[in-house]
Design a protein around this motif. Structure first.
Motif, short mmCIF file in Angstrom:
data_model
loop_
_atom_site.label_atom_id
_atom_site.label_comp_id
_atom_site.label_asym_id
_atom_site.label_seq_id
_atom_site.Cartn_x
_atom_site.Cartn_y
_atom_site.Cartn_z
N ILE A 14 111.52 110.94 13.60
CA ILE A 14 112.74 110.53 14.31
C ILE A 14 112.45 110.39 15.80
O ILE A 14 112.86 109.42 16.43
N VAL A 15 111.75 111.36 16.36
CA VAL A 15 111.41 111.32 17.78
C VAL A 15 110.61 110.07 18.09
O VAL A 15 110.88 109.37 19.07
N ILE A 16 109.63 109.76 17.26
CA ILE A 16 108.80 108.58 17.48
C ILE A 16 109.64 107.30 17.39
O ILE A 16 109.49 106.40 18.22
N ASP A 17 110.53 107.22 16.42
CA ASP A 17 111.40 106.04 16.29
C ASP A 17 112.27 105.85 17.53
O ASP A 17 112.37 104.75 18.07
N VAL A 18 112.90 106.92 17.99
CA VAL A 18 113.77 106.83 19.17
C VAL A 18 112.94 106.52 20.41
O VAL A 18 113.34 105.71 21.24
N HIS A 134 122.01 114.58 12.41
CA HIS A 134 122.57 115.30 13.57
C HIS A 134 121.53 115.36 14.70
O HIS A 134 121.85 115.11 15.86
N PHE A 135 120.29 115.69 14.35
CA PHE A 135 119.24 115.74 15.37
C PHE A 135 119.11 114.38 16.05
O PHE A 135 119.05 114.30 17.28
N LYS A 136 119.06 113.32 15.26
CA LYS A 136 118.87 111.98 15.84
C LYS A 136 119.96 111.66 16.84
O LYS A 136 119.68 111.17 17.94
#
Length: 143
Positions: A14-18, A134-136
């Motif tokens: 998710i971090v990499i996508d954002v 939720h994290f995203k």
């Protein structure tokens, strides 16, 4: 710059996508015990450290600067990063702050004392798709 305490981080993808959308650099800091041949985009760099206790924490603290973002489950590391004025977020999506970190550290200490005395404490519950969503949302709000 975004740093991930990556040995057991359930939200790395998710971090990499954002980060790709936000045009941010990502550093995955992990021990050699978690070596991977996985290929990442150019803006993602892996930083390996030895398997000694807190080796990843020390490396992150030597690199992180004011305004950087850190994703970690480690309350101690979060506390240190806050002193450098980094933004710190837990994989659950909860933001660490100078107002909440002392309570979290105290809770961690009390649970350690209970375990030392033989008491059983609950571990973390299973990470769900709802947790990931939720994290995203919380992570995107940082930018």
């Amino acid at each position: 710059m975004i740093f991930i305490d990556a040995d057991a981080c359930p939200v790395t993808d998710i971090v990499i996508d954002v980060a790709s959308i936000q045009n941010k650099q990502v550093r995955l800091v992990k021990s050699y015990a978690h070596f991977s041949h996985k290929r990442y985009p150019e803006f993602v760099k892996e930083i390996y450290v030895d398997s000694a206790s807190e080796a990843a924490d020390y490396r992150i603290m030597s690199l992180i600067q004011k305004g950087d973002v850190l994703v970690t489950q480690d309350y101690g590391l979060a506390s240190l990063a806050l002193t450098k004025e980094a933004k710190v977020i837990h994989p659950s999506g909860n933001h660490y702050s100078t107002e909440t970190i002392n309570r979290l550290l105290e809770s961690r200490y009390l649970n350690q004392q209970l375990r030392k005395s033989g008491a059983k404490t609950k571990g973390p519950r299973a990470f769900t798709e709802r947790d990931r969503a939720h994290f995203k949302a919380q992570f995107q709000a940082l930018f």
